[in-house]
Design a protein around this motif. Structure first.
Motif, PDB file in Angstrom:
ATOM      1  N   THR A 250       0.833  -1.208   0.000  1.00 56.52           N
ATOM      2  CA  THR A 250       0.000   0.000   0.000  1.00 56.52           C
ATOM      3  C   THR A 250       0.862   1.249   0.000  1.00 56.52           C
ATOM      4  OG1 THR A 250      -1.755  -1.194   1.193  1.00 56.52           O
ATOM      5  CG2 THR A 250      -1.839   1.213   1.219  1.00 56.52           C
ATOM      6  N   GLU A 251       1.923   1.252   0.814  1.00 52.49           N
ATOM      7  CA  GLU A 251       2.834   2.392   0.844  1.00 52.49           C
ATOM      8  C   GLU A 251       3.584   2.526  -0.480  1.00 52.49           C
ATOM      9  OE1 GLU A 251       6.696   4.121   3.338  1.00 52.49           O
ATOM     10  OE2 GLU A 251       5.425   2.568   4.245  1.00 52.49           O
ATOM     11  N   LYS A 296      -2.093  -0.206  -7.345  1.00 48.97           N
ATOM     12  CA  LYS A 296      -2.958  -0.339  -6.177  1.00 48.97           C
ATOM     13  C   LYS A 296      -3.030  -1.799  -5.741  1.00 48.97           C
ATOM     14  CE  LYS A 296      -7.251  -0.767  -8.875  1.00 48.97           C
ATOM     15  NZ  LYS A 296      -8.629  -0.248  -9.036  1.00 48.97           N
ATOM     16  N   VAL A 297      -3.360  -2.023  -4.472  1.00 47.31           N
ATOM     17  CA  VAL A 297      -3.466  -3.387  -3.953  1.00 47.31           C
ATOM     18  C   VAL A 297      -4.869  -3.962  -4.150  1.00 47.31           C
ATOM     19  CG1 VAL A 297      -1.660  -3.031  -2.224  1.00 47.31           C
ATOM     20  CG2 VAL A 297      -4.051  -2.614  -1.611  1.00 47.31           C
ATOM     21  N   ALA A 331      -7.388  -3.921   3.980  1.00 45.34           N
ATOM     22  CA  ALA A 331      -6.862  -3.060   2.916  1.00 45.34           C
ATOM     23  C   ALA A 331      -7.501  -3.362   1.572  1.00 45.34           C
ATOM     24  CB  ALA A 331      -5.349  -3.211   2.810  1.00 45.34           C
TER      25      ALA A 331
END
Length: 336
Positions: A250-251, A296-297, A331
């Protein structure tokens, strides 16, 4: 009184039992291309280790390079790796094979990327023109995500019964080798269902290179073609490591969007020597900043592939929805 040998044996058993569930070890298999940039940034900046410390553990990460979803699946099932990076097609294949056993499912997307089928044959204007004069390179013939996308395109063109119609023109070859062959010309490889940045390198490096097909056209819009997946037992035994991985990804996605130039440099540091296919930095930056690319995840638009593979008979078990082949994680809650 317990004898010393028995006490030693009991201690050894306890140590072995503890190590089977010990956190802090992660072996990740990635492949070639910008589709793995989120992993490249995480590796370059040691983001998994950073998020591991937030979880209270030290994580030792091993980065392994493979080519083709079949190789990734074999490595995962043999226990050689913990997290496999490959296309959604190979994910669906291994999910189908391991239901009720290892229970492999997806853990995250690596983003949305349009894959392009490139040809240097001037007589070929569309997939309908492919013939025995063509040899199209893929990471893994018939089973990679590119192979499945080509089959999906064939099914749309000629009907589901003929989804394998173009398979005979394909050949397994790692992306860097395929790109080198297409750019240089003069070999039997005159096509490549590529990924970024190799498709851009081919179009820029060979004046005969042209696009026949775009994956977004086949999928009906942007989709998550490349994903990460693992066994249920690994996630159960390593919840902190899993959370650190998703946090790091995500980071990494946010970093790439905010700092594309630094992300490009990270890609070059991690990949140039290993991949064997150096890329111009300006071209790489253009690839990363392309508006059709979304790091993006959260997985998107994967159901079309699952539906196709079910109708084609490639899956024995029909998933009720994408939730069947992805693990739950906060997430990823917003995925579609």
């Amino acid at each position: 009184m317990t004898s010393k040998p028995l006490r030693a044996l009991a201690l050894a058993v306890c140590l072995l039992a503890g190590s089977a569930h010990a956190e802090g070890k992660l072996r990740i298999a990635a492949q070639y291309g910008v589709v793995y940039l989120m992993l490249n940034v995480a590796q370059d900046q040691k983001l998994i280790e950073k998020h591991g410390k937030r979880e209270g553990i030290d994580i030792a990460v091993d980065w392994i390079k493979l080519s083709g979803g079949n190789a990734a699946n074999d490595a995962l099932l043999s226990g050689a790796i913990d997290i496999a990076g490959a296309g959604v097609g190979p994910l669906l294949t291994i999910w189908d094979r391991t239901r009720g056993r290892q229970d492999v499912r997806g853990v995250a997307s690596l983003g949305n990327f349009p894959y392009q089928l490139i040809s240097t044959n001037p007589a070929v204007k569309s997939i309908a023109d492919l013939s025995d004069k063509d040899r199209v390179a893929l990471p893994a013939a018939t089973v990679s995500v590119q192979a499945r996308l080509l089959q999906m395109a064939a099914a749309k063109q000629w009907g589901i019964e003929q989804f394998k119609r173009l398979d005979r023109y394909t050949q397994s070859l790692p992306h860097p080798d395929a790109a080198a062959a297409v750019i240089a010309g003069g070999t039997e490889i005159n096509g490549h269902f590529a990924t970024r940045p190799y498709q851009e390198q081919e179009l820029a490096g060979n004046p005969s290179a042209h696009m026949l097909l775009d994956s977004y056209e086949v999928q009906g819009g942007p989709g998550s073609s490349t994903v990460l997946y693992a066994t249920a037992s690994y996630l159960k035994d390593n919840p902190k490591t899993y959370r650190a991985l998703v946090g790091a990804l995500t980071e990494a996605a946010a970093f790439i969007k905010a700092h594309p130039e630094q992300a490009a440099d990270a890609y070059l540091r991690v990949n140039t020597v290993k991949a064997g296919s150096p890329i111009d930095r300006a071209l790489l930056l253009k690839v990363i900043s392309n508006p059709k690319v979304d790091f993006k995840v959260v997985p998107q638009n994967t159901w079309g592939m699952a539906d196709f593979m079910t109708r084609a008979g490639a899956l024995k078990n029909r998933p009720a929805s994408w939730r069947d082949y992805f693990f739950e994680h906060p997430a990823l809650a917003a995925r579609s």
